[in-house]
Write a protein that holds these residues in place. Structure first.
Motif, PDB file in Angstrom:
ATOM      1  N   LYS A   1     -10.227  22.506   0.816  1.00  0.00           N
ATOM      2  CA  LYS A   1     -10.297  23.638   1.741  1.00  0.00           C
ATOM      3  C   LYS A   1      -9.487  23.351   3.008  1.00  0.00           C
ATOM      4  O   LYS A   1      -8.785  24.222   3.512  1.00  0.00           O
ATOM      5  CB  LYS A   1     -11.755  23.933   2.100  1.00  0.00           C
ATOM      6  CG  LYS A   1     -11.919  25.121   3.024  1.00  0.00           C
ATOM      7  CD  LYS A   1     -13.372  25.398   3.322  1.00  0.00           C
ATOM      8  CE  LYS A   1     -13.492  26.541   4.313  1.00  0.00           C
ATOM      9  NZ  LYS A   1     -14.882  26.872   4.599  1.00  0.00           N
ATOM     10  N   GLU A   2      -9.580  22.118   3.506  1.00  0.00           N
ATOM     11  CA  GLU A   2      -8.827  21.748   4.711  1.00  0.00           C
ATOM     12  C   GLU A   2      -7.324  21.762   4.466  1.00  0.00           C
ATOM     13  O   GLU A   2      -6.552  22.121   5.342  1.00  0.00           O
ATOM     14  CB  GLU A   2      -9.248  20.357   5.183  1.00  0.00           C
ATOM     15  CG  GLU A   2     -10.638  20.301   5.757  1.00  0.00           C
ATOM     16  CD  GLU A   2     -11.090  18.875   6.059  1.00  0.00           C
ATOM     17  OE1 GLU A   2     -10.231  17.951   6.068  1.00  0.00           O
ATOM     18  OE2 GLU A   2     -12.300  18.683   6.281  1.00  0.00           O
ATOM     19  N   GLU A   3      -6.906  21.357   3.269  1.00  0.00           N
ATOM     20  CA  GLU A   3      -5.489  21.284   2.940  1.00  0.00           C
ATOM     21  C   GLU A   3      -4.883  22.640   2.595  1.00  0.00           C
ATOM     22  O   GLU A   3      -3.663  22.794   2.582  1.00  0.00           O
ATOM     23  CB  GLU A   3      -5.270  20.333   1.757  1.00  0.00           C
ATOM     24  CG  GLU A   3      -5.571  18.897   2.074  1.00  0.00           C
ATOM     25  CD  GLU A   3      -5.442  17.988   0.857  1.00  0.00           C
ATOM     26  OE1 GLU A   3      -5.065  18.474  -0.238  1.00  0.00           O
ATOM     27  OE2 GLU A   3      -5.733  16.793   1.008  1.00  0.00           O
ATOM     28  N   LEU A   4      -5.717  23.613   2.322  1.00  0.00           N
ATOM     29  CA  LEU A   4      -5.255  24.937   1.912  1.00  0.00           C
ATOM     30  C   LEU A   4      -4.612  25.654   3.097  1.00  0.00           C
ATOM     31  O   LEU A   4      -5.264  25.910   4.100  1.00  0.00           O
ATOM     32  CB  LEU A   4      -6.447  25.734   1.372  1.00  0.00           C
ATOM     33  CG  LEU A   4      -6.178  26.925   0.487  1.00  0.00           C
ATOM     34  CD1 LEU A   4      -5.402  26.506  -0.760  1.00  0.00           C
ATOM     35  CD2 LEU A   4      -7.495  27.562   0.072  1.00  0.00           C
ATOM     36  N   THR A   5      -3.342  25.974   2.978  1.00  0.00           N
ATOM     37  CA  THR A   5      -2.647  26.648   4.078  1.00  0.00           C
ATOM     38  C   THR A   5      -2.761  28.163   3.984  1.00  0.00           C
ATOM     39  O   THR A   5      -2.713  28.851   4.998  1.00  0.00           O
ATOM     40  CB  THR A   5      -1.151  26.253   4.106  1.00  0.00           C
ATOM     41  OG1 THR A   5      -0.566  26.557   2.835  1.00  0.00           O
ATOM     42  CG2 THR A   5      -0.989  24.772   4.422  1.00  0.00           C
TER      43      THR A   5
END
Length: 129
Positions: free
Chosen positions: A7-11
Protein backbone atom coordinates in the motif's frame (compact mmCIF):
# COMPACT_ATOMS: atom_id res chain seq x y z
CA UNK A 1 3.12 -10.72 1.03
CA UNK A 2 3.27 -7.55 3.08
CA UNK A 3 0.14 -5.65 2.02
CA UNK A 4 0.99 -2.70 4.31
CA UNK A 5 4.27 -2.25 2.42
CA UNK A 6 2.49 -2.74 -0.89
CA UNK A 7 0.00 0.00 0.00
CA UNK A 8 2.85 2.39 0.83
CA UNK A 9 4.63 1.63 -2.44
CA UNK A 10 1.49 2.09 -4.53
CA UNK A 11 1.74 5.38 -6.41
CA UNK A 12 -1.65 5.16 -8.12
CA UNK A 13 -4.77 3.91 -6.37
CA UNK A 14 -6.15 1.81 -9.20
CA UNK A 15 -6.47 -1.96 -9.76
CA UNK A 16 -4.00 -2.07 -12.66
CA UNK A 17 -1.22 -0.48 -10.61
CA UNK A 18 -2.05 -2.73 -7.66
CA UNK A 19 -1.85 -5.87 -9.82
CA UNK A 20 1.45 -4.84 -11.41
CA UNK A 21 3.04 -4.18 -8.01
CA UNK A 22 1.59 -7.29 -6.32
CA UNK A 23 2.58 -9.51 -9.25
CA UNK A 24 6.15 -8.16 -9.25
CA UNK A 25 6.37 -8.56 -5.46
CA UNK A 26 5.13 -12.14 -5.62
CA UNK A 27 7.66 -13.05 -8.33
CA UNK A 28 10.45 -11.99 -5.97
CA UNK A 29 9.08 -13.96 -3.03
CA UNK A 30 9.82 -17.54 -2.04
CA UNK A 31 6.56 -17.86 -0.12
CA UNK A 32 3.93 -20.41 -1.12
CA UNK A 33 1.03 -17.98 -1.57
CA UNK A 34 -2.67 -18.43 -0.88
CA UNK A 35 -3.37 -15.48 -3.22
CA UNK A 36 -1.81 -15.85 -6.67
CA UNK A 37 -1.25 -12.55 -8.44
CA UNK A 38 -0.44 -12.82 -12.14
CA UNK A 39 -0.76 -10.45 -15.04
CA UNK A 40 -2.86 -12.87 -17.15
CA UNK A 41 -5.45 -13.51 -14.41
CA UNK A 42 -8.08 -11.59 -16.39
CA UNK A 43 -7.82 -14.13 -19.24
CA UNK A 44 -8.24 -17.02 -16.80
CA UNK A 45 -11.26 -15.29 -15.24
CA UNK A 46 -12.91 -14.65 -18.61
CA UNK A 47 -12.29 -18.25 -19.71
CA UNK A 48 -14.04 -19.44 -16.53
CA UNK A 49 -16.99 -17.12 -17.21
CA UNK A 50 -17.40 -18.48 -20.74
CA UNK A 51 -17.01 -22.11 -19.61
CA UNK A 52 -19.48 -21.86 -16.70
CA UNK A 53 -22.02 -19.69 -18.50
CA UNK A 54 -25.57 -19.99 -17.16
CA UNK A 55 -28.43 -17.83 -15.92
CA UNK A 56 -27.12 -18.07 -12.34
CA UNK A 57 -23.47 -17.26 -13.05
CA UNK A 58 -21.66 -14.04 -13.75
CA UNK A 59 -21.76 -13.04 -17.41
CA UNK A 60 -19.26 -11.16 -19.55
CA UNK A 61 -21.88 -8.42 -20.01
CA UNK A 62 -21.97 -7.89 -16.24
CA UNK A 63 -18.19 -7.89 -16.00
CA UNK A 64 -17.99 -5.39 -18.86
CA UNK A 65 -20.37 -3.13 -16.92
CA UNK A 66 -18.04 -3.41 -13.91
CA UNK A 67 -15.06 -2.60 -16.13
CA UNK A 68 -16.64 0.77 -16.92
CA UNK A 69 -15.90 1.58 -13.25
CA UNK A 70 -12.27 0.38 -13.69
CA UNK A 71 -12.88 -3.16 -12.38
CA UNK A 72 -10.05 -5.68 -12.74
CA UNK A 73 -9.50 -9.20 -11.41
CA UNK A 74 -6.14 -9.18 -9.64
CA UNK A 75 -5.71 -12.65 -8.18
CA UNK A 76 -6.99 -16.14 -7.73
CA UNK A 77 -6.85 -18.11 -4.51
CA UNK A 78 -5.34 -21.57 -4.42
CA UNK A 79 -8.96 -22.73 -3.96
CA UNK A 80 -9.90 -21.21 -7.34
CA UNK A 81 -11.82 -18.15 -6.14
CA UNK A 82 -11.19 -14.78 -7.79
CA UNK A 83 -10.61 -11.38 -6.21
CA UNK A 84 -10.95 -8.16 -8.11
CA UNK A 85 -11.98 -4.62 -7.58
CA UNK A 86 -12.13 -1.04 -8.67
CA UNK A 87 -10.94 2.14 -6.95
CA UNK A 88 -13.51 1.86 -4.16
CA UNK A 89 -14.63 -1.77 -3.77
CA UNK A 90 -13.23 -5.28 -3.67
CA UNK A 91 -15.14 -8.27 -5.02
CA UNK A 92 -14.68 -11.84 -3.83
CA UNK A 93 -15.99 -14.06 -6.61
CA UNK A 94 -16.27 -17.78 -5.85
CA UNK A 95 -14.95 -20.22 -8.44
CA UNK A 96 -18.56 -21.26 -9.16
CA UNK A 97 -19.19 -17.68 -10.37
CA UNK A 98 -22.70 -17.75 -8.85
CA UNK A 99 -23.95 -14.16 -8.74
CA UNK A 100 -25.71 -14.68 -5.41
CA UNK A 101 -22.41 -15.71 -3.75
CA UNK A 102 -20.32 -12.72 -4.85
CA UNK A 103 -19.14 -10.65 -1.90
CA UNK A 104 -18.51 -6.91 -2.24
CA UNK A 105 -16.49 -4.98 0.35
CA UNK A 106 -16.17 -1.18 0.54
CA UNK A 107 -12.36 -1.22 0.42
CA UNK A 108 -9.72 -0.55 -2.21
CA UNK A 109 -7.78 -3.76 -2.90
CA UNK A 110 -4.76 -3.05 -0.67
CA UNK A 111 -7.06 -2.08 2.22
CA UNK A 112 -9.15 -5.21 1.69
CA UNK A 113 -6.12 -7.52 1.89
CA UNK A 114 -4.85 -5.70 5.01
CA UNK A 115 -8.25 -6.01 6.69
CA UNK A 116 -8.52 -9.68 5.67
CA UNK A 117 -5.10 -10.54 7.07
CA UNK A 118 -5.88 -8.58 10.26
CA UNK A 119 -9.04 -10.66 10.67
CA UNK A 120 -11.43 -7.69 10.52
CA UNK A 121 -13.22 -9.09 7.46
CA UNK A 122 -15.11 -12.36 7.66
CA UNK A 123 -15.79 -13.91 4.29
CA UNK A 124 -18.02 -16.93 3.66
CA UNK A 125 -15.79 -17.74 0.68
CA UNK A 126 -12.30 -17.15 2.01
CA UNK A 127 -10.96 -19.18 4.95
CA UNK A 128 -10.42 -17.41 8.29
CA UNK A 129 -6.91 -16.16 8.90
Amino acid sequence: MDFHKLKEELTEKDPHSFLALASAEQEQSDDDPFFVFQMNIEEIFETSINFLSSEETLSMEEVNDWKEADFLVVCQTIDGDFIGGNKEETFVIPQSLYKTDIEIYPYFLSDFFIAYEDGTIESPTLPPV
